[in-house]
Design an enzyme around this catalytic site. Structure first.
Site, PDB file in Angstrom:
ATOM      1  N   LYS A 192       0.872  -1.175   0.000  1.00 12.36           N
ATOM      2  CA  LYS A 192       0.000   0.000   0.000  1.00 12.36           C
ATOM      3  C   LYS A 192       0.907   1.222   0.000  1.00 12.36           C
ATOM      4  O   LYS A 192       1.667   1.454   0.948  1.00 12.36           O
ATOM      5  CB  LYS A 192      -0.884  -0.029   1.246  1.00 12.36           C
ATOM      6  CG  LYS A 192      -1.756   1.177   1.462  1.00 12.36           C
ATOM      7  CD  LYS A 192      -2.691   1.463   0.323  1.00 12.36           C
ATOM      8  CE  LYS A 192      -3.665   0.332   0.062  1.00 12.36           C
ATOM      9  NZ  LYS A 192      -4.593   0.579  -1.059  1.00 12.36           N
ATOM     10  N   HIS A 328      -9.935  -7.167  -4.279  1.00  7.87           N
ATOM     11  CA  HIS A 328      -9.675  -6.111  -3.312  1.00  7.87           C
ATOM     12  C   HIS A 328     -10.041  -6.584  -1.904  1.00  7.87           C
ATOM     13  O   HIS A 328     -10.873  -7.477  -1.738  1.00  7.87           O
ATOM     14  CB  HIS A 328     -10.529  -4.898  -3.710  1.00  7.87           C
ATOM     15  CG  HIS A 328     -10.700  -3.870  -2.642  1.00  7.87           C
ATOM     16  ND1 HIS A 328     -11.743  -3.881  -1.758  1.00  7.87           N
ATOM     17  CD2 HIS A 328      -9.958  -2.788  -2.341  1.00  7.87           C
ATOM     18  CE1 HIS A 328     -11.629  -2.843  -0.944  1.00  7.87           C
ATOM     19  NE2 HIS A 328     -10.563  -2.159  -1.280  1.00  7.87           N
TER      20      HIS A 328
HETATM   21  O1  GKR Z   1      -7.111  -0.395   4.347  1.00  7.83           O
HETATM   22  O2  GKR Z   1      -6.149   1.523   4.079  1.00  7.83           O
HETATM   23  C1  GKR Z   1      -6.667   0.509   3.640  1.00  7.83           C
HETATM   24  C2  GKR Z   1      -6.721   0.310   2.155  1.00  7.83           C
HETATM   25  O3  GKR Z   1      -6.248   1.424   1.494  1.00  7.83           O
HETATM   26  C3  GKR Z   1      -8.127  -0.017   1.722  1.00  7.83           C
HETATM   27  O4  GKR Z   1      -9.051   0.842   2.287  1.00  7.83           O
HETATM   28  C4  GKR Z   1      -8.235   0.007   0.240  1.00  7.83           C
HETATM   29  O5  GKR Z   1      -9.546   0.035  -0.165  1.00  7.83           O
HETATM   30  O6  GKR Z   1      -6.965  -2.001   0.260  1.00  7.83           O
HETATM   31  C5  GKR Z   1      -7.708  -1.177  -0.444  1.00  7.83           C
HETATM   32  C6  GKR Z   1      -7.199  -0.911  -1.835  1.00  7.83           C
HETATM   33  O7  GKR Z   1      -6.691  -1.817  -2.436  1.00  7.83           O
HETATM   34  O8  GKR Z   1      -7.342   0.205  -2.339  1.00  7.83           O
HETATM   35 MG    MG Z   2      -6.496  -0.617  -4.273  1.00  8.35          MG
END
Ligand code: GKR
Ligand code: MG
Length: 433
Positions: A192, A328
Site C-alpha cells: 500500500k 480487493h
Molecule cells: O485499508 O487503508 C486501507 C486500504 O487502502 C483499503 O481501504 C483500500 O480500499 O486495500 C484497499 C485498496 O486496495 O485500495
Molecule cells: Mg487498491
C-alpha cells in the site's frame, strides 16, 4: 423454506495504525455480522462493512428478505437495483464501505452470502460448488504490506501488543514482508503506497524485489495519490520490478488519468498493467474503462460488487475482454475471508492472488468458531463442509459487539484519525505528489 429471522451484529475489531493515502486506520475497524435463519431452522451467516452506513443499508433490505425463499436471489437483486440510485460510484474520495451509492449493493452481497451458506447447508455442498463447481480447491492470497506507525491497535485497557513494529522505511517494510511470508506462505506481494515520498516507495519496491526475486510478483497501490507525471516516473522506475506478473494499482484518478498513464507507458515500451478498485467499482464502469484502455486488471470484491456471483460474472467478463481480474480487500474477519475464498474458487479467471487484510487482525478478534482460519502456502483451502464452511463463536460475537456499543466510532474516517494521531493539519490532497 423461507427466511424467518434477520439479525445483525455490529462488531469492532482492533486494528493497528496502518497508513494509506486515505490517512490512518483507527484503533478499531468496524464490521457487521449478518445471520439469517429459515423456517427449517437453517442458519446462514455473512460479514459486511461496519458502522452506521452499513447498518442502515441492511435495515433497508430487511423487509425484502424476510419471508423470501433463500433460492430467490435474482429477483432480490433486481429489487435492490431498482432502489439503487445511479451516479458516480468511484472510490476516489470515499473510503470503502462509506460510499452511500453502493450501500444497497453491499447489503445485497451480505444477504446473498448468507443465502448461499443456507443453500449449501440444505443440499450438503460448499458454496463454491453451488455455482457451477470450483475452479480450484484453495484460494491464493497475497502479502498485503502497509507503512505503519508503532502500535498494535485497540484502546485503553484493550490496547494490543504491536506484533509488527513501526514500518516507515524500505528496510522495515522488507522485514514486515519477510515475517508475513514466513507466517502465511504468500507468493505474491502488494505494498500500500501513497504514503511516503515516491522515491522512498520506489526504493521500498526495489528492496522487496532484491529480497524476494522475480518469482514473487509485486504490486503497489497508492490509492490515486500521484499525478500522471509521478505515475509515469514510478512506472518507468519500476519497469522491471512490476513487470514480472505484477501491476500498478490506481496510481492516479480519474479514469482518464489512468488512460493517459497507460498510453504514455506503452509508447515507451512499458507494458506494466494498471489495476483498479477505485475507478472501476461497478459493472457500468467496465465499458468506459475498456474503451479508454485505462484498466487492464479489475479488482473484484464480493462485498461491493454485489456478492460471490457478481465476482464470478465480473471475472468471466474480464476474461472475455482479455483483461485480468484480482480481488480487493478491506479489514475483515474470517467470515469475509471465506466469502472471498469461495468467490475466488468459483471464478476460473481469478489468476492473481487476492488481497487480504487478515494478517493485521489477531485471534483475540476472530468471530469464527475454532479461531483463526489457517493459510497453507499462502492459500485458504476450501473446507469440506457445506455453505461457507465456518460457524460463529457466539461468545466472541457478543464480546466484539459489546465493544462496538462502548465505542463512539460509527464510521471509517482515516483523515480524522490522521489529524488526531499524526498531524493536526493533515488533509487528503489528490494528487499529493
Ligand atoms: O485499508 O487503508 C486501507 C486500504 O487502502 C483499503 O481501504 C483500500 O480500499 O486495500 C484497499 C485498496 O486496495 O485500495
Ligand atoms: Mg487498491
Amino acid at each position: 423454506m423461507r427466511i424467518s429471522e434477520f439479525r445483525v451484529h455490529p462488531v469492532a475489531v482492533a486494528d493497528p495504525p496502518l497508513r494509506s493515502s486515505y490517512g490512518l486506520h483507527a484503533p478499531y475497524a468496524l464490521r457487521t455480522i449478518l445471520v439469517l435463519k429459515t423456517t427449517d431452522g437453517i442458519e446462514g451467516i455473512a460479514e459486511a462493512h461496519g458502522g452506521d452506513n452499513s447498518l442502515a443499508a441492511l435495515e433497508a433490505i430487511r423487509p425484502h428478505v424476510l419471508g423470501r425463499d433463500p433460492f430467490d436471489l435474482s429477483r432480490l437483486w433486481a429489487t435492490v437495483q431498482a432502489e439503487t440510485s445511479g451516479g458516480d460510484r468511484s472510490q476516489t474520495w470515499l473510503v470503502p464501505g462509506e460510499n452511500p451509492r453502493d450501500s444497497g449493493t453491499r447489503a445485497y452481497a451480505a444477504v446473498e452470502a448468507a443465502c448461499l451458506d443456507i443453500i449449501g447447508k440444505a443440499v450438503g455442498k460448499p458454496a463454491c460448488d453451488l455455482l457451477g463447481g470450483r475452479a480450484r480447491d484453495a484460494a491464493p492470497f497475497s502479502a498485503y504490506l502497509f507503512y505503519k506507525h508503532a502500535g498494535g491497535g485497540g484502546m485503553g485497557g484493550d490496547v494490543r501488543e504491536d506484533e509488527w513494529g513501526e514500518a516507515l522505511s524500505p528496510e522495515t517494510i522488507v522485514a514486515q514482508c519477510k515475517r508475513m511470508v514466513a507466517l502465511y506462505g504468500f507468493r505474491e506481494i502488494k505494498l500500500k503506497g501513497g504514503v511516503l515520498e515516491p522515491e522512498l516507495e520506489i526504493e521500498t519496491m526495489r528492496a522487496l524485489y532484491r529480497e524476494f526475486g522475480p518469482s514473487y510478483p509485486l504490486r503497489i497501490d497508492p490509492n490515486c495519490a500521484w499525478s500522471v507525471e509521478t505515475s509515469l516516473h514510478v512506472g518507468r522506475s519500476l519497469k522491471e520490478e512490476l513487470g514480472r506478473g505484477g501491476y500498478l494499482e490506481d496510481p492516479a484518478a480519474p479514469l482518464e488519468a489512468m488512460a493517459e498513464v497507460r498510453r504514455r507507458l506503452l509508447a515507451e515500451g512499458i507494458g506494466t498493467p494498471l489495476a483498479s478498485n477505485v475507478s472501476v467499482t461497478a459493472f457500468h464502469h467496465v465499458p468506459q474503462a475498456w474503451k479508454l484502455d485505462a484498466v487492464q486488471i479489475v479488482l473484484s470484491d464480493p462485498h461491493y460488487w454485489g456478492g460471490i456471483r457478481a465476482v464470478q460474472q465480473l471475472a468471466a467478463l474480464c476474461d472475455t475482454l482479455g483483461a485480468g481480474v484480482s480481488m480487493h480487500s478491506n479489514n475483515h474477519l474470517g467470515v469475509s475471508l471465506m466469502i472471498m475464498a469461495h468467490a475466488c474458487a468459483a471464478s476460473p479467471a481469478m489468476r492473481y492472488a487476492c488481497d487480504t487484510h487478515y494478517p493485521w487482525q489477531t485471534a483475540q478478534d476472530e468471530v469464527v468458531a475454532g479461531g483463526r482460519i489457517p493459510f497453507q502456502d499462502g492459500a485458504v483451502v476450501i473446507p469440506d463442509k457445506p455453505g461457507l464452511g465456518v460457524d460463529l463463536d457466539w461468545d466472541q460475537v457478543a464480546r466484539l459487539e459489546e465493544r462496538y456499543h462502548k465505542l463512539p466510532l460509527r464510521k471509517r474516517d482515516d483523515e480524522a484519525e490522521m489529524r488526531k494521531h499524526v498531524d493536526p493539519e493533515w488533509k487528503r490532497v489528490l494528487p499529493r505528489w
